[in-house]
Design an enzyme around this catalytic site. Structure first.
Site, PDB file in Angstrom:
ATOM      1  CE  LYS A   1      39.977  28.518  38.322  1.00  0.00           C
ATOM      2  NZ  LYS A   1      40.800  28.484  37.112  1.00  0.00           N
TER       3      LYS A   1
HETATM    4  P1  NAD Z   1      50.523  26.596  41.448  1.00  0.00           P
HETATM    5  O1  NAD Z   1      49.877  26.419  42.757  1.00  0.00           O
HETATM    6  O2  NAD Z   1      51.088  25.412  40.754  1.00  0.00           O
HETATM    7  O3  NAD Z   1      51.679  27.711  41.551  1.00  0.00           O
HETATM    8  C1  NAD Z   1      51.473  28.985  42.048  1.00  0.00           C
HETATM    9  C2  NAD Z   1      52.844  29.631  42.210  1.00  0.00           C
HETATM   10  O4  NAD Z   1      52.703  31.005  42.540  1.00  0.00           O
HETATM   11  C3  NAD Z   1      53.680  29.005  43.318  1.00  0.00           C
HETATM   12  O5  NAD Z   1      55.027  28.912  42.893  1.00  0.00           O
HETATM   13  C4  NAD Z   1      53.555  30.022  44.454  1.00  0.00           C
HETATM   14  O6  NAD Z   1      54.638  29.955  45.355  1.00  0.00           O
HETATM   15  C5  NAD Z   1      53.565  31.280  43.631  1.00  0.00           C
HETATM   16  N1  NAD Z   1      53.091  32.481  44.338  1.00  0.00           N
HETATM   17  C6  NAD Z   1      51.965  32.656  45.067  1.00  0.00           C
HETATM   18  N2  NAD Z   1      51.921  33.920  45.550  1.00  0.00           N
HETATM   19  C7  NAD Z   1      53.033  34.547  45.096  1.00  0.00           C
HETATM   20  C8  NAD Z   1      53.579  35.857  45.252  1.00  0.00           C
HETATM   21  N3  NAD Z   1      52.949  36.769  45.956  1.00  0.00           N
HETATM   22  N4  NAD Z   1      54.759  36.140  44.634  1.00  0.00           N
HETATM   23  C9  NAD Z   1      55.405  35.231  43.911  1.00  0.00           C
HETATM   24  N5  NAD Z   1      54.940  33.972  43.733  1.00  0.00           N
HETATM   25  C10 NAD Z   1      53.780  33.636  44.328  1.00  0.00           C
HETATM   26  O7  NAD Z   1      49.438  27.303  40.519  1.00  0.00           O
HETATM   27  P2  NAD Z   1      49.416  27.349  38.931  1.00  0.00           P
HETATM   28  O8  NAD Z   1      48.550  26.267  38.454  1.00  0.00           O
HETATM   29  O9  NAD Z   1      50.796  27.501  38.420  1.00  0.00           O
HETATM   30  O10 NAD Z   1      48.568  28.692  38.709  1.00  0.00           O
HETATM   31  C11 NAD Z   1      49.187  29.973  38.683  1.00  0.00           C
HETATM   32  C12 NAD Z   1      48.250  30.945  37.988  1.00  0.00           C
HETATM   33  O11 NAD Z   1      47.957  30.472  36.668  1.00  0.00           O
HETATM   34  C13 NAD Z   1      46.883  31.133  38.661  1.00  0.00           C
HETATM   35  O12 NAD Z   1      46.439  32.449  38.431  1.00  0.00           O
HETATM   36  C14 NAD Z   1      45.989  30.168  37.882  1.00  0.00           C
HETATM   37  O13 NAD Z   1      44.614  30.509  37.965  1.00  0.00           O
HETATM   38  C15 NAD Z   1      46.547  30.368  36.492  1.00  0.00           C
HETATM   39  N6  NAD Z   1      46.243  29.282  35.571  1.00  0.00           N
HETATM   40  C16 NAD Z   1      46.621  28.000  35.820  1.00  0.00           C
HETATM   41  C17 NAD Z   1      46.346  27.010  34.906  1.00  0.00           C
HETATM   42  C18 NAD Z   1      46.798  25.588  35.093  1.00  0.00           C
HETATM   43  O14 NAD Z   1      46.655  24.791  34.143  1.00  0.00           O
HETATM   44  N7  NAD Z   1      47.355  25.219  36.225  1.00  0.00           N
HETATM   45  C19 NAD Z   1      45.649  27.307  33.727  1.00  0.00           C
HETATM   46  C20 NAD Z   1      45.291  28.645  33.488  1.00  0.00           C
HETATM   47  C21 NAD Z   1      45.603  29.609  34.404  1.00  0.00           C
END
Ligand code: NAD
Length: 420
Positions: free
Chosen positions: A111
């Site tokens: 990561k």
């Molecule tokens: P992103 O940046 O696209 O979206 C994050 C979202 O979470 C945004 O809408 C933000 O406003 C919201 N957010 C942040 N803090 C918040 C809170 N306190 N309450 C409500 N909403 C809140 O990120 P993403 O890629 O969607 O990732 C989200 C999660 O999924 C993370 O934990 C990431 O590690 C995990 N993840 C992502 C992927 C991927 O392919 N992008 C893969 C596996 C896991």
């Protein structure tokens, strides 16, 4: 362990708890397996100097943690966020190798991250920063060693910038150095929606086992980024009513079901779900405790704590985010009979399609959207079935079974490789 302990310490304690039944220290005495499994291979910490548009220089902390590559090259996303720390990135890299192992793809786990309020930089500053980050990592990253991908606040645009930075410095084009790229730079069909869609694929499996039909069921989704938005859209595709959604700036509720495509348009236009005319504003916490069948936490770590867990009313939780549930909350949910599809399975759709992207880049032959989604679904369903069957046989949680399967796979490769 209290919530004040570091994210990685808590992740490690959880791992040791789940590894206990495998009795690794007794079965492989003298091999220091637990130590090897819980210590990152390599931690890269560096400073970036970024010239801002006004000419001033900002000094920024950046990280890449390469945790384990026993099953294949390191693989893992990049998070650009003000709360990024070495501790958080280490925990995320740790979960990453368990995830690639549990869904049986030939990668390890890594990561990376930059501690920065990325969204408040100008586009030019963002590009300079991302390319500098890529260049600083040149000697540590590569298509056969470590392959980055998007995570919080990064997406196809950042992956394209990274590829471009390496193309300029190395003079050659290696599309397979990074995944999650735009389609015309070698990205894969289906990558954008893969994590959210895959999350609902695993949720649907758990729902079928629990006798709940997604058609007509209700759901709440925390986070409306790449994962949350696509999870919500997939829930709607499956006939589910998504009644509550939040992002960092607000939360909206509609008992009859939110119009999720319209909410996505609203969020694209305004930058948030807040102010969506098709729903009423509620408190952030109201999304997690909404009365519904399914809950998808898809924001950041530690969203479901021991304080909020007693009030959760969903029957099934699918962890779209990494580490959204604290260990104390897990216990409470377990006692309440809430089924939790654990993060290392529920959000693995993204890394599965990243693997497919890497394969397509190496073959220079591209698959259709339908092929990608079909193959991702097959892998996720197979992984879910193995986990659910083991959990059923041993009367344990899905998380316990998932960890055991992942650990056994990595240990197998570790021992086969030898130690000399
Ligand atoms: P992103 O940046 O696209 O979206 C994050 C979202 O979470 C945004 O809408 C933000 O406003 C919201 N957010 C942040 N803090 C918040 C809170 N306190 N309450 C409500 N909403 C809140 O990120 P993403 O890629 O969607 O990732 C989200 C999660 O999924 C993370 O934990 C990431 O590690 C995990 N993840 C992502 C992927 C991927 O392919 N992008 C893969 C596996 C896991």
């Amino acid at each position: 362990m209290s919530q004040n302990d570091s994210v990685f310490d808590r992740a490690k304690a959880l791992f040791l708890h789940f590894a206990e039944p495998l009795q690794l220290e007794q079965r492989y005495a003298g091999c220091s397996l637990l130590r090897r499994l819980t210590t990152p291979d390599k931690t890269i910490t560096f400073r970036l100097s970024l010239q801002m548009d006004d000419g001033t220089i900002k000094v920024i902390d950046a990280y890449r943690v390469q945790f384990n590559d026993d099953l294949g090259p390191y693989k893992g996303g990049l998070r650009f966020h003000p709360q990024v720390s070495l501790d958080e990135i280490t925990a995320l890299a740790f979960w990453m190798y368990l995830k690639t192992a549990v869904v049986d793809i030939p990668f390890g786990g890594a990561k990376g991250g930059i501690k920065i309020d990325y969204q408040n930089l100008s586009a030019a500053e963002q590009e300079r920063l991302t390319k500098k980050f890529a260049i600083m990592l040149t000697s540590s990253i590569g298509e056969d060693t470590d392959i980055p991908a998007p995570d919080v606040n990064t997406g196809a645009r950042e992956m394209a910038w990274m590829l471009d930075a390496w193309r300029m410095t190395s003079g050659s084009y290696h599309r397979d150095m990074v995944t999650g790229k735009p389609l015309d730079m070698g990205g894969s069909q289906g990558r954008v929606e893969s994590t959210g869609r895959g999350c609902i694929t695993t949720l649907a499996q758990a729902a079928a086992d629990a006798g709940i039909d997604p058609e007509g069921a209700t759901a709440a989704v925390q986070g409306f980024g790449k994962v949350g938005r696509n999870a919500a859209l997939e829930l709607v595709r499956r006939g589910c009513r998504v009644i509550a959604v939040s992002d960092i700036d607000g939360a909206v509720f509609c008992q009859d079901g939110l119009d999720v495509p319209a909410l996505a348009e609203h969020s694209d236009r305004t930058g948030s779900v807040a102010g969506f005319p098709g729903g009423q504003a509620i408190e952030h916490g109201g999304v997690l405790t909404a009365e519904c069948d399914f809950l998808v936490p898809a924001a950041l770590e530690d969203a479901i704590t021991e304080q909020i867990a007693p009030d959760i009313r969903a029957k099934i939780i699918a962890e779209g985010a990494n580490g959204p549930t604290t260990q104390d909350a897990m216990r409470i949910l377990h006692d309440k009979g809430v089924i939790v599809v654990p993060d290392i399975l529920a959000n693995a759709g993204g890394v599965i399609v990243s693997y497919f992207e890497w394969v397509q880049n190496r073959q220079q032959y591209y698959w259709t959207h339908e092929q990608v989604i079909q193959r991702m679904t097959k892998k996720l369903v197979q992984a879910y079935r193995r986990i659910a069957d083991r959990a059923g046989q041993r009367n344990t949680s899905l998380r316990q079974a998932a960890y055991e399967i992942a650990i056994e796979r990595v240990v197998g490769a570790m021992l086969e490789r030898g130690v000399q």
